[in-house]
Design a protein around this motif. Structure first.
Motif, mmCIF file in Angstrom:
data_model
loop_
_atom_site.group_PDB
_atom_site.id
_atom_site.type_symbol
_atom_site.label_atom_id
_atom_site.label_comp_id
_atom_site.label_asym_id
_atom_site.label_seq_id
_atom_site.Cartn_x
_atom_site.Cartn_y
_atom_site.Cartn_z
ATOM 1 N N VAL A 1 -4.885 -22.013 -19.136
ATOM 2 C CA VAL A 1 -5.840 -21.281 -19.962
ATOM 3 C C VAL A 1 -5.741 -21.815 -21.377
ATOM 4 O O VAL A 1 -4.648 -21.860 -21.963
ATOM 5 N N PRO A 2 -6.862 -22.222 -21.994
ATOM 6 C CA PRO A 2 -6.816 -22.731 -23.378
ATOM 7 C C PRO A 2 -6.238 -21.687 -24.324
ATOM 8 O O PRO A 2 -6.449 -20.480 -24.156
ATOM 9 N N ALA A 3 -5.525 -22.141 -25.325
ATOM 10 C CA ALA A 3 -4.874 -21.221 -26.258
ATOM 11 C C ALA A 3 -5.891 -20.321 -26.945
ATOM 12 O O ALA A 3 -5.631 -19.122 -27.147
ATOM 13 N N GLU A 4 -7.069 -20.897 -27.289
ATOM 14 C CA GLU A 4 -8.061 -20.069 -27.970
ATOM 15 C C GLU A 4 -8.585 -18.948 -27.079
ATOM 16 O O GLU A 4 -8.976 -17.881 -27.563
ATOM 17 N N VAL A 5 -8.615 -19.194 -25.765
ATOM 18 C CA VAL A 5 -9.029 -18.139 -24.842
ATOM 19 C C VAL A 5 -7.919 -17.121 -24.667
ATOM 20 O O VAL A 5 -8.139 -15.901 -24.704
ATOM 21 N N ALA A 6 -6.679 -17.594 -24.456
ATOM 22 C CA ALA A 6 -5.553 -16.685 -24.272
ATOM 23 C C ALA A 6 -5.352 -15.790 -25.485
ATOM 24 O O ALA A 6 -4.904 -14.640 -25.353
ATOM 25 N N ASP A 7 -5.689 -16.316 -26.681
ATOM 26 C CA ASP A 7 -5.493 -15.543 -27.902
ATOM 27 C C ASP A 7 -6.697 -14.691 -28.264
ATOM 28 O O ASP A 7 -6.631 -13.903 -29.223
ATOM 29 N N ASP A 8 -7.773 -14.866 -27.524
ATOM 30 C CA ASP A 8 -8.973 -14.080 -27.802
ATOM 31 C C ASP A 8 -8.691 -12.611 -27.475
ATOM 32 O O ASP A 8 -8.288 -12.283 -26.355
ATOM 33 N N PRO A 9 -8.893 -11.677 -28.401
ATOM 34 C CA PRO A 9 -8.644 -10.261 -28.108
ATOM 35 C C PRO A 9 -9.466 -9.737 -26.939
ATOM 36 O O PRO A 9 -9.073 -8.746 -26.306
ATOM 37 N N ALA A 10 -10.573 -10.408 -26.635
ATOM 38 C CA ALA A 10 -11.419 -9.955 -25.531
ATOM 39 C C ALA A 10 -10.936 -10.453 -24.176
ATOM 40 O O ALA A 10 -11.450 -10.012 -23.137
ATOM 41 N N PHE A 11 -9.951 -11.359 -24.192
ATOM 42 C CA PHE A 11 -9.478 -11.891 -22.915
ATOM 43 C C PHE A 11 -8.538 -10.902 -22.239
ATOM 44 O O PHE A 11 -7.563 -10.443 -22.848
ATOM 45 N N VAL A 12 -8.827 -10.588 -20.996
ATOM 46 C CA VAL A 12 -8.029 -9.635 -20.221
ATOM 47 C C VAL A 12 -7.277 -10.413 -19.134
ATOM 48 O O VAL A 12 -7.890 -10.928 -18.191
ATOM 49 N N PRO A 13 -5.970 -10.539 -19.240
ATOM 50 C CA PRO A 13 -5.208 -11.335 -18.261
ATOM 51 C C PRO A 13 -4.899 -10.538 -16.999
ATOM 52 O O PRO A 13 -3.763 -10.136 -16.745
ATOM 53 N N LEU B 1 0.832 -1.202 0.000
ATOM 54 C CA LEU B 1 0.000 0.000 0.000
ATOM 55 C C LEU B 1 0.871 1.258 0.000
ATOM 56 O O LEU B 1 0.638 2.192 -0.765
ATOM 57 N N CYS B 2 1.856 1.265 0.868
ATOM 58 C CA CYS B 2 2.705 2.449 0.976
ATOM 59 C C CYS B 2 3.541 2.665 -0.285
ATOM 60 O O CYS B 2 3.855 3.807 -0.651
ATOM 61 N N ALA B 3 3.912 1.583 -0.947
ATOM 62 C CA ALA B 3 4.726 1.688 -2.158
ATOM 63 C C ALA B 3 3.883 1.956 -3.398
ATOM 64 O O ALA B 3 4.439 2.162 -4.490
ATOM 65 N N GLY B 4 2.566 1.948 -3.236
ATOM 66 C CA GLY B 4 1.708 2.157 -4.392
ATOM 67 C C GLY B 4 1.699 0.980 -5.347
ATOM 68 O O GLY B 4 1.472 1.137 -6.555
ATOM 69 N N ARG B 5 1.932 -0.217 -4.822
ATOM 70 C CA ARG B 5 1.932 -1.432 -5.648
ATOM 71 C C ARG B 5 0.596 -2.133 -5.535
ATOM 72 O O ARG B 5 0.042 -2.230 -4.434
ATOM 73 N N ASP B 6 0.106 -2.663 -6.629
ATOM 74 C CA ASP B 6 -1.098 -3.489 -6.537
ATOM 75 C C ASP B 6 -0.698 -4.954 -6.501
ATOM 76 O O ASP B 6 0.455 -5.323 -6.750
ATOM 77 N N GLY B 7 -1.672 -5.792 -6.175
ATOM 78 C CA GLY B 7 -1.414 -7.229 -6.095
ATOM 79 C C GLY B 7 -2.043 -7.992 -7.236
ATOM 80 O O GLY B 7 -2.220 -9.217 -7.132
ATOM 81 N N ILE B 8 -2.354 -7.301 -8.314
ATOM 82 C CA ILE B 8 -3.025 -7.939 -9.440
ATOM 83 C C ILE B 8 -2.025 -8.780 -10.232
ATOM 84 O O ILE B 8 -0.911 -8.322 -10.542
ATOM 85 N N THR B 9 -2.417 -9.978 -10.552
ATOM 86 C CA THR B 9 -1.589 -10.860 -11.365
ATOM 87 C C THR B 9 -1.871 -10.588 -12.835
ATOM 88 O O THR B 9 -3.029 -10.611 -13.278
ATOM 89 N N ARG B 10 -0.813 -10.350 -13.586
ATOM 90 C CA ARG B 10 -0.933 -10.111 -15.025
ATOM 91 C C ARG B 10 0.051 -11.035 -15.739
ATOM 92 O O ARG B 10 1.262 -10.876 -15.604
ATOM 93 N N MET B 11 -0.489 -11.993 -16.470
ATOM 94 C CA MET B 11 0.337 -13.028 -17.089
ATOM 95 C C MET B 11 0.526 -12.769 -18.582
ATOM 96 O O MET B 11 -0.363 -12.238 -19.261
ATOM 97 N N ASN B 12 1.702 -13.173 -19.082
ATOM 98 C CA ASN B 12 1.893 -13.182 -20.530
ATOM 99 C C ASN B 12 1.319 -14.474 -21.103
ATOM 100 O O ASN B 12 0.832 -15.338 -20.359
ATOM 101 N N ARG B 13 1.385 -14.619 -22.392
ATOM 102 C CA ARG B 13 0.733 -15.766 -23.042
ATOM 103 C C ARG B 13 1.312 -17.090 -22.548
ATOM 104 O O ARG B 13 0.567 -18.040 -22.250
ATOM 105 N N ALA B 14 2.627 -17.158 -22.429
ATOM 106 C CA ALA B 14 3.241 -18.413 -21.971
ATOM 107 C C ALA B 14 2.784 -18.760 -20.562
ATOM 108 O O ALA B 14 2.507 -19.930 -20.249
#
Length: 978
Positions: A54-66, A34-47
């Protein structure tokens, strides 16, 4: 504005907190992020997404927000710690498992051992519906067919979270499930506070958990949904466009403020007022849409309960999700309360952007954040904030978003914060908290040495706890508070560790040392016994540190000193607490080859040794070490008789003084230690009485002491030397425990008959004369004390008695050094496996350690061995405080039932379908706009009835589903209210 005088009798203290949030498994990491202004949200790359399943078709879907607020290790649990077998642990909803562990850590943070809670402990808790049950257990072909529905419900029903904790920890106060969607946690806190005020609880554990299974590392965004299209949650920002999902949980421990202060609890903050209500339907824009009047009302109610004016509030933790509609609604509600004269500036904060929307647990995360801000006197910055929501401009600078890490020091009046939680469906909660009372006590001086003691259920966990304490040591500010918290605030398990330290820096050395941390495995409860030393090992200043630092010890010494002075005309105890002799450890003195002019007289040494043993016994008893047996060597038996209650202290001191005076009138003598048995000695040199010598003590099969006239002892020693047997002279003035003292026997008997009224001992103690427990017949015989003076000490028989009747007892040696312990170790009837149970309490003359260090270590070793210690009594009069220390290192294994693969494969896609709502009623432009915003909030397709004359059936036929029908005819009235 200055402080107003007020009654604090209804205040509730937050004394313990724990949390497990995305990116922050504990509140220490939570606060740092909190003090450092860091969030705890996980954001993954495709690999990473593919590796996470996560199925490849979902990971590659432009609507998918990781992006998602994930908790690692939700499949893991310390089942053994909480008494679950593998089958039950695997069936148990991870929300229940995590809540059990989090609640334990919260209690530890509060310095509360569940086994030692005084009064009733209530639990008020809630959680999310069990998606583990739906997604995993019922979707596993084997589990669904083999486990009955009753068992599945028992292990997964959210309404059993509170009861499960109460059962696990044997908490017997109210145990109540609280459920109101996103306001669950604060509603649980509010009910817990009320329970404390009514007296139905004396301590409350309150919190909530929300863990959705499976934990997806993202979501499929659909236009108009409530989720952020870019995975960035912007609370109170002009660009707010949706939320990010998250999981988490938190727990607080609450007490009445007066109770917390009386027990020295560390108080994070004080809850001054709270309110819960439902908004109703008139001012709410829909069952699942917030209403401004209702939100404003709950804040006003909580402030009224806290007796707080708007101008006294400094900060608000908001509940909004970061959606355009929700942010405006909550800002508008706050403006109704705070856009008034007198309010200068109130900062706004949130946690959803840091953690994701953690549903039922959101309120507890906000409360923990606000309490930490008050405690640490800092306000953390927001994340993802650039430009304030335009609605804030309507109140000028009265409501502003906290933009950076800022000091928040105490001022002329107490700092106050409000915490909000608004539940889906309309149940709202608000809590007003205040900074903890300032604590500037004039505390007594701390002990020169502190005992750090900790334990765990397994050796691995005990070692891990050692590492955690070592890593946490730089944060310690008061070593005595650390010791107090470990002693009184942690449950004692079988695998124990301890070390004795004098400073925080010394603690670092102790943790780094391979020898200073002492360990014991599989400790079991044991009784204790006191071994009271006789004359021979004493030296000047041997208890000076204890006299200066332990009031109970000093009081006992002073009592004895006054009594002895009344008999002897001088204080024979002064040598105990003077400066330690500079000649301590001198080899000639230790071998008995140099005289002690200052303590040679029996009227000095014997009262001093008696006083030392008695005072040590008094002190240990005051600390809760209650002996089951007493055994004194020579003069030590008189201290044993006093501690056992067979003689009063007045009688015992008079007996010792009289005996010493009578002995001093007799000729001097000598004593020597001989490494033979009595029979061996006779075979070797004949009857020792021929030398004018008697056997004065039998300390072991081949360990005796002879006593008599000086020339007789010298002749015997010379004879033994001729046979190659050494006879070591002892420091003494007279031939104790021999016929040389017989001339004083009659007078001592007459004195005893006149002045002593022995009683049945309250604690059994052993007789020097027989080696067996003292009998009523012996105590009633005035001649017993003369026999004790003239006959040999049968300490070997005492060792045999203890070894056979009390074989598993912690033996604390009360006196300088460990001469009695050496006799035990030299006796064949006392097994080597019991040697660790021999515990010295003071250093010997050659031992350079301080007396306070050795006694502190003795207490620690007694605890390691399983003796009971009354830790509250140990710290009585010290005015200690509980402090923050690392929590228990749970040994977590995987307990998880996977869904059948076919069900798992469709999980993410199944959750992406859009709900469909039919909007009925006569709608104007404003109402249609509201409907469109409603669709965006819900991520739903909105269908207007006027476009589907066939009504619900037509909509269902056209869209394949219908999730609800809403009538927005009254939207104009709602608009006017807003």
């Amino acid at each position: 504005m200055t402080t107003r005088e007020r009654d604090t009798g209804d205040d509730i203290a937050i004394v313990g907190m724990a949390g497990n949030f995305p990116g922050a498994p504990d509140i220490g990491k939570f606060w740092a992020d909190l003090c450092a202004g860091r969030d705890g949200i996980t954001r993954m790359n495709r690999a990473e997404l593919l590796a996470a399943g996560v199925p490849a078709e979902v990971a590659d879907d432009p609507a998918f927000v990781p992006a998602a607020g994930l908790l690692p290790g939700i499949d893991r649990f310390d089942a053994d710690f909480f008494g679950y077998n593998r089958t039950d642990a695997e069936l148990l909803d991870p929300q229940h498992r995590l809540f059990l562990e989090c609640a334990w850590h919260a209690l530890e943070d509060a310095g509360v051992d569940p086994d030692r809670i005084e009064g009733l402990a209530g639990v008020f808790a809630g959680g999310a519906p069990s998606t583990y049950l739906l997604s995993n257990l019922l979707s596993n072909d084997v589990t669904a067919l083999t486990v009955g529905p009753d068992q599945l419900i028992l292990q997964n029903e959210k309404d059993l979270i509170a009861s499960r904790l109460s059962y696990a920890l044997d908490l017997t106060g109210p145990s109540v499930s609280v459920q109101s969607c996103s306001s669950t946690a604060l509603a649980a806190v509010a009910q817990g506070c009320s329970s404390l005020l009514t007296g139905e609880s004396d301590l409350v554990v309150s919190g909530s958990v929300s863990v959705v299974v499976p934990q997806e590392p993202g979501y499929l965004y659909r236009e108009g949904s409530r989720f952020a299209p870019d995975g960035i949650n912007r609370i109170l920002d002009a660009g707010a466009n949706g939320k990010v999902p998250g999981n988490g949980l938190g727990v607080v421990v609450l007490r009445r403020l007066e109770d917390a202060q009386a027990d020295g609890d560390r108080i994070y903050a004080v809850i001054r007022g709270w309110a819960i209500h439902h908004e109703g339907n008139r001012a709410r824009q829909g069952f699942n849409l917030p209403g401004v009047p209702g939100q404003a009302a709950v804040v006003a109610e909580a402030m009224a309960a806290a007796d707080v004016e708007p101008a006294e509030i400094d900060h608000i933790e908001v509940s909004t999700l970061g959606t355009p509609f929700g942010d405006v609604a909550e800002i508008s509600a706050l403006q109704k309360i705070f856009d008034v004269d007198g309010v200068e500036r109130i900062t706004l904060g949130s946690i959803d952007a840091n953690l994701g929307h953690i549903n039922q647990a959101g309120g507890i995360a906000r409360l923990i954040k606000a309490a930490l801000a008050l405690h640490h006197e800092k306000q953390p910055p927001p994340v993802n904030f650039e430009k304030p929501n335009p609605q804030l401009a309507h109140s000028g600078d009265k409501l502003v978003v906290q933009k950076e890490l800022t000091d928040w020091p105490r001022g002329e009046r107490p700092r106050l914060a409000g915490v909000s939680a608004y539940g889906f469906g309309g149940t709202d909660a608000h809590v007003v908290i205040e900074e903890a009372p300032e604590d500037f006590p004039e505390r007594p001086a701390a002990r020169p040495h502190q005992l750090l003691a900790w334990s765990a259920r397994t050796p691995e966990a005990a070692d891990a706890m050692t590492g955690r304490l070592a890593a946490d040591r730089p944060e310690w500010t008061d070593l005595a508070d650390v010791a107090y918290t470990l002693h009184n605030g942690r449950k004692a398990f079988g695998h124990r560790r301890m070390t004795v330290v004098s400073t925080v820096d010394d603690a670092a050395d102790a943790f780094a040392s391979e020898t200073r941390v002492v360990a014991e495995a599989d400790t079991k409860p044991r009784k204790a016994a006191f071994l009271l030393a006789g004359v021979g090992e004493q030296y000047r200043g041997m208890a000076g540190g204890l006299y200066d630092s332990e009031p109970e010890f000093k009081a006992a010494v002073d009592e004895c000193a006054a009594l002895f002075k009344s008999h002897l005309g001088v204080d024979p105890t002064e040598s105990l607490h003077g400066a330690r002799g500079a000649d301590g450890g001198d080899l000639a003195r230790l071998l008995g080859r140099a005289a002690d002019s200052e303590d040679a007289a029996p009227s000095v040494t014997q009262p001093a040794v008696f006083t030392l043993g008695y005072a040590l016994g008094r002190l240990l008893r005051a600390w809760g070490v209650q002996p089951s047996l007493l055994a004194g060597y020579s003069v030590g038996e008189f201290a044993a008789a006093a501690l056992a209650g067979a003689l009063t202290l007045e009688e015992a001191t008079a007996l010792v003084a009289t005996r010493a005076r009578l002995i001093e009138k007799l000729p001097t003598g000598a004593m020597a230690a001989v490494p033979l048995g009595a029979d061996e000695l006779t075979k070797l040199v004949g009857d020792v009485t021929a030398f004018g010598v008697d056997v004065a003590a039998v300390n072991g099969p081949r360990m005796i002491v002879v006593s008599g006239a000086g020339d007789g002892v010298e002749k015997l020693a010379a004879t033994l030397a001729g046979h190659g047997v050494p006879a070591r002279p002892l420091r003494t003035t007279h031939a104790f425990h021999s016929r040389a003292l017989r001339p004083a026997a009659a007078e001592l008997t007459a004195w005893a008959r006149k002045n002593l009224t022995p009683r049945e001992p309250e604690v059994p103690y052993l007789s020097n004369v027989t080696g067996a427990p003292i009998t009523a017949k012996q105590l009633k015989d005035p001649g017993y004390w003369a026999e004790h003076m003239c006959r040999p000490v049968r300490f070997a028989a005492m060792i045999e008695q203890i070894a056979s009747a009390s074989p598993d007892t912690v033996l604390l040696e009360l006196g300088a050094g460990q001469s009695l312990g050496s006799m035990f170790r030299g006796h064949p009837d006392f097994p080597q496996t019991s040697w660790p149970l021999l515990v010295p309490t003071l250093p010997g003359e050659a031992d350079p350690r301080q007396d306070t260090a050795v006694l502190t270590e003795a207490l620690g070793r007694a605890w390691l061995s399983g003796a009971d210690i009354d830790w509250r009594a140990y710290h009585d009069g010290r005015d200690p405080r509980k402090t923050t220390l690392p929590g228990y290192p749970f040994q977590r294994d995987r307990y998880w039932i996977e869904p059948t693969q076919a069900a798992a494969d469709v999980a993410l896609g199944a959750r992406s379908a859009r709900p469909v709502y039919l909007i009925e009623g006569e709608l104007d432009v404003t109402a249609r706009d509201l409907a469109a915003r409603l669709g965006a909030e819900l991520g739903a397709t909105v269908v207007f009835a006027e476009e589907h004359p066939g009504g619900a059936e037509a909509v269902r036929a056209a869209h394949g589903r219908l999730d609800g029908v809403l009538d927005l005819t009254t939207s104009n009235a709602a608009k006017e209210e807003r």
